[in-house]
Enzyme design. Structure first.
Site, PDB file in Angstrom:
ATOM      1  N   ASN A  30       0.846  -1.199   0.000  1.00 34.75           N
ATOM      2  CA  ASN A  30       0.000   0.000   0.000  1.00 34.75           C
ATOM      3  C   ASN A  30       0.884   1.252   0.000  1.00 34.75           C
ATOM      4  O   ASN A  30       2.105   1.164   0.003  1.00 34.75           O
ATOM      5  CB  ASN A  30      -0.962  -0.030   1.196  1.00 34.75           C
ATOM      6  CG  ASN A  30      -0.218  -0.036   2.508  1.00 34.75           C
ATOM      7  OD1 ASN A  30       0.496   0.913   2.843  1.00 34.75           O
ATOM      8  ND2 ASN A  30      -0.355  -1.123   3.258  1.00 34.75           N
ATOM      9  N   HIS A  31       0.253   2.424   0.030  1.00 37.12           N
ATOM     10  CA  HIS A  31       0.975   3.697  -0.155  1.00 37.12           C
ATOM     11  C   HIS A  31       1.655   4.246   1.098  1.00 37.12           C
ATOM     12  O   HIS A  31       2.184   5.354   1.063  1.00 37.12           O
ATOM     13  CB  HIS A  31       0.012   4.762  -0.680  1.00 37.12           C
ATOM     14  CG  HIS A  31      -0.368   4.564  -2.113  1.00 37.12           C
ATOM     15  ND1 HIS A  31       0.558   4.603  -3.129  1.00 37.12           N
ATOM     16  CD2 HIS A  31      -1.548   4.314  -2.700  1.00 37.12           C
ATOM     17  CE1 HIS A  31      -0.052   4.400  -4.273  1.00 37.12           C
ATOM     18  NE2 HIS A  31      -1.340   4.211  -4.041  1.00 37.12           N
TER      19      HIS A  31
END
Ligand code: C5P
Length: 218
Positions: A30-31
């Site tokens: 994820n970011h």
């Protein structure tokens, strides 16, 4: 130099994303940049705390004086957190943990074939909820990144995961969220107190979070 107000306190901080392997060359992530958790580790260390930082893959250099444990998957993070939990005074879970992992990790690179590929995902343990079940005399702090109903969802999580307080942010707000150097958060505690910390650097937000933990330290 900072005031040594956390001298002798043991703090466990988790940071960054997790990476869930699909095969030897691919993974799901994820970011999360890890910036918020690393800022917490830096701030706590400067204030005299004994800091253990359990972090997923990030591009960041660990703050000086911090015991860094690098992990990749949620299951690895779970094992490392459980190992170090008993001796802690404060646990802050700022990591963006993957809720699911590929059910099977292929031991060889998956070759492409005609048509679609279906990947089955298995549920990961909720590390924070597990800590909430076993915590005694510890300050337990969670994070919540939301796109809507920020305060309402945060209050539900405090109860569900047995937290002392939660750091909630609306990741759709300008200057808040993942890769930014600033954040805008709400500190929401189990007594129902809600306080907004206006846009500030992640290091400043970290100091606000640490100040709040002191309300719950025995
Ligand atoms: O439920 P949600 O994922 O929004 O809760 C976020 C909080 O729970 C964060 O503090 C995160 O580190 C923690 N968490 C966890 N294990 C998971 C999922 C979230 O510890 N599997």
């Amino acid at each position: 130099t900072e005031e040594q107000d956390l001298l002798g306190k043991k703090i466990l901080i988790t940071a960054g994303p997790t990476a869930e392997a699909i095969d030897p060359v691919r993974f799901i992530t994820n970011h999360s940049s890890g910036k918020m958790g690393y800022a917490l580790a830096e701030a706590a260390s400067k204030r005299g705390a004994d800091v253990t930082l359990i972090a997923g893959p990030t591009k960041l250099a660990p703050p000086i004086g911090v015991n860094l444990i690098s992990i990749r998957s949620t299951l690895d993070m779970y094992a490392a957190v459980m190992k170090h939990f008993p001796e802690q005074d404060i646990v802050i879970k700022s990591a963006a943990v993957a809720d699911y992992r590929p059910e099977n990790i292929a031991d060889k690179k998956i070759k492409k074939e005609e048509g679609n590929l279906t990947l089955t995902l298995a549920r990961n343990p909720d590390i924070l909820a597990e800590l909430g079940k076993i915590k005694e005399n510890k300050v337990l702090v969670g994070f919540a990144a939301e796109t809507n109903n920020v305060i309402e969802y945060a209050k539900e999580k405090i109860i569900k995961k047995n937290l002392d307080f939660i750091v909630a942010n609306d990741i759709t707000e300008e200057g808040a969220g993942f890769a930014t150097d600033t954040n805008i958060v709400y500190l929401i505690d189990k007594k129902g107190d809600v306080r907004k910390v206006d846009k500030a650097t992640k290091l400043e937000i970290a100091h606000n979070i640490l100040n709040k933990t002191k309300e719950f330290l025995k």
